[in-house]
Design a protein around this motif. Structure first.
Motif, PDB file in Angstrom:
ATOM      1  N   TYR A  37       0.872  -1.191   0.188  1.00 11.69           N
ATOM      2  CA  TYR A  37      -0.068   0.011  -0.047  1.00 11.69           C
ATOM      3  C   TYR A  37       0.816   1.155  -0.043  1.00 11.69           C
ATOM      4  O   TYR A  37       0.635   2.364  -0.781  1.00 11.69           O
ATOM      5  CB  TYR A  37      -0.809  -0.017   1.149  1.00 11.69           C
ATOM      6  CG  TYR A  37      -2.011   0.848   1.022  1.00 11.69           C
ATOM      7  CD1 TYR A  37      -3.026   0.737   0.157  1.00 11.69           C
ATOM      8  CD2 TYR A  37      -2.251   2.118   1.515  1.00 11.69           C
ATOM      9  CE1 TYR A  37      -4.084   1.667  -0.052  1.00 11.69           C
ATOM     10  CE2 TYR A  37      -3.165   3.003   1.500  1.00 11.69           C
ATOM     11  CZ  TYR A  37      -3.986   2.787   0.597  1.00 11.69           C
ATOM     12  OH  TYR A  37      -5.115   3.736   0.419  1.00 11.69           O
ATOM     13  N   ALA A  38       1.915   1.349   0.767  1.00  8.61           N
ATOM     14  CA  ALA A  38       2.751   2.276   0.755  1.00  8.61           C
ATOM     15  C   ALA A  38       3.568   2.668  -0.446  1.00  8.61           C
ATOM     16  O   ALA A  38       3.596   3.642  -0.988  1.00  8.61           O
ATOM     17  CB  ALA A  38       3.825   2.337   1.805  1.00  8.61           C
ATOM     18  N   ILE A  97       4.323   8.360  11.333  1.00  6.99           N
ATOM     19  CA  ILE A  97       3.876   7.549  10.520  1.00  6.99           C
ATOM     20  C   ILE A  97       4.107   7.968   8.848  1.00  6.99           C
ATOM     21  O   ILE A  97       4.533   7.013   8.018  1.00  6.99           O
ATOM     22  CB  ILE A  97       2.395   7.009  10.426  1.00  6.99           C
ATOM     23  CG1 ILE A  97       2.157   5.959   9.523  1.00  6.99           C
ATOM     24  CG2 ILE A  97       1.383   8.255  10.041  1.00  6.99           C
ATOM     25  CD1 ILE A  97       2.431   4.497  10.036  1.00  6.99           C
ATOM     26  N   THR A  98       4.077   9.221   8.707  1.00 13.56           N
ATOM     27  CA  THR A  98       4.400   9.905   7.311  1.00 13.56           C
ATOM     28  C   THR A  98       5.863   9.392   6.807  1.00 13.56           C
ATOM     29  O   THR A  98       6.250   8.864   5.849  1.00 13.56           O
ATOM     30  CB  THR A  98       4.302  11.387   7.382  1.00 13.56           C
ATOM     31  OG1 THR A  98       2.846  11.722   7.521  1.00 13.56           O
ATOM     32  CG2 THR A  98       4.778  11.927   6.011  1.00 13.56           C
ATOM     33  N   GLY A  99       6.776   9.601   8.167  1.00 16.62           N
ATOM     34  CA  GLY A  99       7.986   9.097   7.608  1.00 16.62           C
ATOM     35  C   GLY A  99       8.181   7.818   7.466  1.00 16.62           C
ATOM     36  O   GLY A  99       9.185   7.356   6.496  1.00 16.62           O
ATOM     37  N   GLY A 141      -1.899   3.214   7.280  1.00 20.74           N
ATOM     38  CA  GLY A 141      -0.670   2.860   6.426  1.00 20.74           C
ATOM     39  C   GLY A 141      -0.280   3.692   5.401  1.00 20.74           C
ATOM     40  O   GLY A 141       0.824   4.045   4.966  1.00 20.74           O
ATOM     41  N   GLY A 142      -1.190   4.224   4.880  1.00 19.53           N
ATOM     42  CA  GLY A 142      -1.142   5.187   3.601  1.00 19.53           C
ATOM     43  C   GLY A 142      -2.233   5.999   3.198  1.00 19.53           C
ATOM     44  O   GLY A 142      -3.358   5.847   4.216  1.00 19.53           O
ATOM     45  N   PHE A 143      -2.359   6.819   2.235  1.00 20.43           N
ATOM     46  CA  PHE A 143      -3.256   7.926   1.761  1.00 20.43           C
ATOM     47  C   PHE A 143      -4.649   7.248   1.857  1.00 20.43           C
ATOM     48  O   PHE A 143      -4.613   6.017   1.279  1.00 20.43           O
ATOM     49  CB  PHE A 143      -3.012   8.592   0.557  1.00 20.43           C
ATOM     50  CG  PHE A 143      -1.464   9.080   0.453  1.00 20.43           C
ATOM     51  CD1 PHE A 143      -1.016   9.844   1.615  1.00 20.43           C
ATOM     52  CD2 PHE A 143      -0.908   9.392  -0.574  1.00 20.43           C
ATOM     53  CE1 PHE A 143       0.256  10.425   1.647  1.00 20.43           C
ATOM     54  CE2 PHE A 143       0.343   9.729  -0.857  1.00 20.43           C
ATOM     55  CZ  PHE A 143       0.954  10.260   0.315  1.00 20.43           C
ATOM     56  N   LEU A 144      -5.701   8.063   2.589  1.00 14.61           N
ATOM     57  CA  LEU A 144      -6.940   7.549   1.954  1.00 14.61           C
ATOM     58  C   LEU A 144      -7.868   8.608   1.013  1.00 14.61           C
ATOM     59  O   LEU A 144      -8.794   7.933   0.179  1.00 14.61           O
ATOM     60  CB  LEU A 144      -7.792   7.481   3.304  1.00 14.61           C
ATOM     61  CG  LEU A 144      -7.334   6.526   4.352  1.00 14.61           C
ATOM     62  CD1 LEU A 144      -8.228   6.455   5.779  1.00 14.61           C
ATOM     63  CD2 LEU A 144      -7.321   5.036   3.494  1.00 14.61           C
ATOM     64  N   TRP A 159      -8.567  -2.191   3.245  1.00 11.70           N
ATOM     65  CA  TRP A 159      -7.688  -2.146   2.378  1.00 11.70           C
ATOM     66  C   TRP A 159      -6.285  -2.597   2.854  1.00 11.70           C
ATOM     67  O   TRP A 159      -6.073  -2.875   4.198  1.00 11.70           O
ATOM     68  CB  TRP A 159      -7.574  -0.621   2.021  1.00 11.70           C
ATOM     69  CG  TRP A 159      -7.112   0.362   3.334  1.00 11.70           C
ATOM     70  CD1 TRP A 159      -5.797   0.815   3.326  1.00 11.70           C
ATOM     71  CD2 TRP A 159      -7.932   0.740   4.219  1.00 11.70           C
ATOM     72  NE1 TRP A 159      -5.691   1.714   4.479  1.00 11.70           N
ATOM     73  CE2 TRP A 159      -7.103   1.664   5.040  1.00 11.70           C
ATOM     74  CE3 TRP A 159      -9.055   0.597   4.609  1.00 11.70           C
ATOM     75  CZ2 TRP A 159      -7.638   2.370   6.055  1.00 11.70           C
ATOM     76  CZ3 TRP A 159      -9.692   1.423   5.656  1.00 11.70           C
ATOM     77  CH2 TRP A 159      -8.615   1.998   6.349  1.00 11.70           C
ATOM     78  N   PRO A 160      -5.323  -2.843   2.127  1.00 10.12           N
ATOM     79  CA  PRO A 160      -4.042  -3.472   2.316  1.00 10.12           C
ATOM     80  C   PRO A 160      -3.215  -2.759   3.626  1.00 10.12           C
ATOM     81  O   PRO A 160      -2.443  -3.331   4.522  1.00 10.12           O
ATOM     82  CB  PRO A 160      -3.326  -3.502   1.228  1.00 10.12           C
ATOM     83  CG  PRO A 160      -4.008  -3.496  -0.051  1.00 10.12           C
ATOM     84  CD  PRO A 160      -5.256  -2.451   0.492  1.00 10.12           C
ATOM     85  N   GLY A 161      -3.313  -1.501   3.709  1.00  6.76           N
ATOM     86  CA  GLY A 161      -2.549  -0.553   4.349  1.00  6.76           C
ATOM     87  C   GLY A 161      -3.033  -0.577   6.098  1.00  6.76           C
ATOM     88  O   GLY A 161      -2.313  -0.172   6.835  1.00  6.76           O
ATOM     89  N   ILE A 162      -4.268  -0.850   6.159  1.00  9.60           N
ATOM     90  CA  ILE A 162      -4.834  -0.795   7.451  1.00  9.60           C
ATOM     91  C   ILE A 162      -4.111  -1.484   8.555  1.00  9.60           C
ATOM     92  O   ILE A 162      -3.624  -2.619   8.184  1.00  9.60           O
ATOM     93  CB  ILE A 162      -6.372  -1.226   7.526  1.00  9.60           C
ATOM     94  CG1 ILE A 162      -7.112  -0.875   8.805  1.00  9.60           C
ATOM     95  CG2 ILE A 162      -6.653  -2.667   6.975  1.00  9.60           C
ATOM     96  CD1 ILE A 162      -7.157   0.299   9.404  1.00  9.60           C
TER      97      ILE A 162
END
Ligand code: WTA
Length: 707
Positions: free
Chosen positions: A315-316, A341-343, A449-452, A502-505
């Protein structure tokens, strides 16, 4: 009160006169749209409408195979998504891979001499250091050998890392990932206590530290925090038996504190024994945890968000490729700290999986002056830039014309972490981006994990102040308190939720699966025994409005979390710190609007009987907050009040205090047990003369509604 208004209006009940729709409506001026340039579109990773179609709802969850296919797998997955135990989803079931291999080893044939990380020290007279993929490979392997053979770490063990922004931080993370050791990085600016609590919760017996670092022109001696962290963890029942210390300047110890014999070791010294060693990457199950990231929630105790290897990395990587438009040829700079988390997703894992060249900057953006970021961009030819509204506001205030003096060119810019005001967005676009760069306003959370939500950089128009539609494969919706859908274009606010997994959750909250279910899924789940993912929407605890064009505008937290300069702080965490001061009887923390930081905490305390209300108590409270959490939690003001406004059942009405601190209407206070206290507190905080009341932002109006 805010809840009551929402309920009444959504149910379409009476009382329209006294509770008019306008009271809960959000009145924005609709902003104009901005279009990406032809030049950007021509080179963009995500430019094909056919690909967008591939991610349509009817192709869920198989659409996410596309992201997983961006990675190298040791063993392919059998099943994309297993929903047999909601809401504990499993992604890419049966697949095996290694995250470090995907971020480092696989790039060697093509890119070994390309820069992976360009480290820019804060002191401007210190030259940047370039770490190629080959060098990264060697350093990560040697570090992994040390962690395995010297520190005795095994797959599945947890390690707490409390380090500043130096290359050894991503090197350590990748070394852990290589071994399947679960890293838990604690933001460097947090206190030793905060680090110790997290180390204890995760069961870490190894702590990785740095001696010190540069920040705002000053050398920060960081290592003393390690001693406090070890003591704090011990009090919580967790023994830390090794502290491994990186030196900011190899060979030169920069801390005043002694190393403790038999516990503390300098990594650069020990590494000599591991020179040239290669550690085979451990083939990990897609579902094996990759890392923990602690974040604030509605209780006093931060929770460890547990992220999985396969789904998270896919996902990232996929979102970094399509939404940040990262190509291996780009020079990418994300100004966030890796400790957030952004980093993790957008400095370390996403960009490195895409073989990007990334800048790692040690210090504060405006050091020694507001031109610094633009000099870094010019010198290293950065073309993708990523930062937060707080940093943008700060740079604009400190040097609104500075970007014009430097000849850098961004093709793409990201903003993340807080709502961005349209006028701040416009400065970012016109001045920082020189009207050449496309902007994405990305909404998401540590848990995700990543953008929504974001616009697709080459395909969607930008609208200042709005994050945009759900990203590929993400289907958000807004519900009110009665689970009625708040329609697009209605101008009404509600709770933004994601209808699908979603995979990043995150997989779960470390050690607390019940809290995971209760916090994120209970609110809108109607069938607790259902095995159908459609019955398990994710509740984000953010307020939002949906415009007629399908763009979401995020209003801010609706729970007890304050977003200070883009950093999450739990009001309960700050309140617990206040209550450690023996003189304090009660404490309440509320958000106050701040021109630069977005929101800052204001503290209200009442004292135990007989304690005089003087400055010494305020000082004690302030230092308790700093010691237990860190400087970022420092309150804007500490008010000593005779009593707290309370409901008849004795609950502190934080909403009323928030209204007072922000000069807003306190609303209906007749139901309070002690309504008279409100005027007393108001005079104490605002002075005798009542200035004009402000309308106030939506998150503050709704603050404490869940309490
Ligand atoms: C807020 C940061 C408005 C939101 C990645 C969320 C935003 C919290 C945006 C998560 C945005 C994040 N616009 N608000 N683009 N991005 N937020 O966990 O309130 O540190 O719930 O993750 O930041 O903060 P966290």
């Amino acid at each position: 009160m805010a809840t009551a208004r929402l309920k009444l209006s959504s149910a379409g009940k009476k009382a329209q006169q006294e509770l008019s729709e306008a009271q809960i409506a959000v009145h924005w001026k609709e902003e104009e749209y901005y279009k990406p340039s032809k030049k950007f579109i021509a080179q963009a990773n995500l430019s094909s409408p056919a690909l967008v179609k591939k991610f349509s709802e009817k192709n869920f969850p198989a659409c996410f195979n596309h992201y997983a296919e961006m990675l190298d797998w040791d063993k392919p997955w059998r099943k994309t998504l297993d929903t047999s135990n909601p809401p504990f989803w499993k992604w890419f079931v049966g697949g095996k891979l290694n995250a470090c291999y995907n971020c480092v080893d696989r790039h060697l044939p093509k890119y070994k001499n390309k820069a992976a990380i360009i480290f820019v020290p804060e002191p401007e007279n210190e030259a940047a250091t370039v770490i190629t993929y080959q060098e990264l490979y060697k350093r990560v392997n040697e570090t992994a050998a040390l962690l395995r053979d010297f520190a005795g770490l095994k797959t599945g063990d947890r390690v707490t890392i409390h380090m500043p922004m130096i290359p050894e931080l991503p090197i350590t993370m990748l070394a852990c990932a290589r071994l399947g050791v679960v890293h838990s990085v604690v933001f460097g600016g947090f206190s030793g206590e905060a680090c110790g609590l997290r180390a204890a919760d995760s069961g870490s017996r190894v702590l990785i530290y740095a001696d010190g670092y540069w920040r705002n022109g000053k050398w920060v001696d960081h290592k003393p925090g390690a001693d406090i962290a070890v003591q704090t963890a011990k009090k919580e029942g967790q023994d830390v038996d090794k502290v491994l210390v990186w030196k900011r300047y190899a060979g030169k110890y920069g801390s005043e504190t002694p190393m403790i014999m038999g516990r503390d070791y300098f990594i650069d010294d020990v590494l000599k024994d591991y020179r040239g060693q290669i550690v085979p990457p451990v083939s990990q199950d897609a579902e094996a945890p990759l890392f923990l990231m602690y974040t604030s929630g509605t209780t006093g105790k931060p929770k460890g968000c547990q992220h999985r290897t396969g789904g998270y990395l896919a996902y990232a990587t996929g979102t970094a490729k399509y939404y940040q438009d990262i190509h291996p040829e780009d020079v990418y700079w994300c100004m966030a700290d890796i400790g957030w988390i952004t980093g993790h997703s957008y400095i370390v894992y996403g960009p490195l999986a895409l073989a990007a060249t990334g800048i790692l900057y040690e210090g504060v953006p405006q050091f020694p002056d507001a031109g610094r970021p633009w000099r870094i961009a010019e010198r290293h030819d950065v073309n993708i830039f990523h930062t937060s509204p707080t940093a943008i506001r700060m740079l604009r205030k400190a040097g609104g014309d500075e970007p014009k003096k430097y000849s850098y060119h961004f093709k793409h810019m990201t903003t993340v972490g807080e709502p961005i005001e349209p006028e701040v967005w416009l400065w970012y676009y016109h001045v920082v981006g020189k009207r050449e760069a496309v902007i994405v306003d990305t909404w998401w959370q540590t848990e995700n994990g990543g953008f929504l939500c974001s616009t697709k950089p080459a395909l969607d128009r930008m609208k200042p102040g709005s994050a945009g539609p759900g990203v590929l494969g993400i289907f958000p919706t807004i519900w009110d308190e009665n689970r009625e859908e708040v329609k697009a274009g209605s101008g009404r606010a509600g709770n933004i939720c994601i209808r699908n997994p979603w995979p990043g959750i995150m997989q779960t909250i470390w050690g607390d699966p019940d809290r995971f279910v209760n916090q994120y899924y209970k609110k809108y789940n109607r069938h607790p025994h259902s095995k159908d993912w459609r019955d398990w929407p994710y509740y984000a605890a953010d307020g939002a409005v949906l415009a007629a064009d399908g763009y979401f505008r995020i209003l801010g937290r609706v729970d007890d979390v304050i977003n200070v300069a883009g950093h999450r702080l739990g009001t309960k965490e700050v309140e617990s710190a206040c209550l450690t001061v023996p003189e304090v009887a009660e404490a309440a923390v509320v958000p106050v609007v701040d021109e630069v930081k977005g929101r800052v905490p204001a503290v209200y305390i009442s004292l135990k009987p007989g304690v005089p209300p003087d400055k010494s108590v305020q000082d004690k409270v302030s230092s308790a907050i700093e010691t237990m959490i860190g400087k970022i939690a420092r309150p804007k003001s500490i008010h000593i009040v005779p009593d707290m406004p309370k409901t008849r059942s004795g609950k502190i009405m934080r909403r009323v205090l928030a209204a007072i601190s922000n000069r807003m209407d306190t609303g209906d206070i007749t139901t309070l047990a002690n309504p008279d206290i409100v005027e007393q507190i108001r005079q104490l905080v605002q002075g005798r003369k009542l200035g004009p009341l402000k309308e106030g932002p939506e998150d503050i109006k709704r603050f404490g509604q869940e309490a």
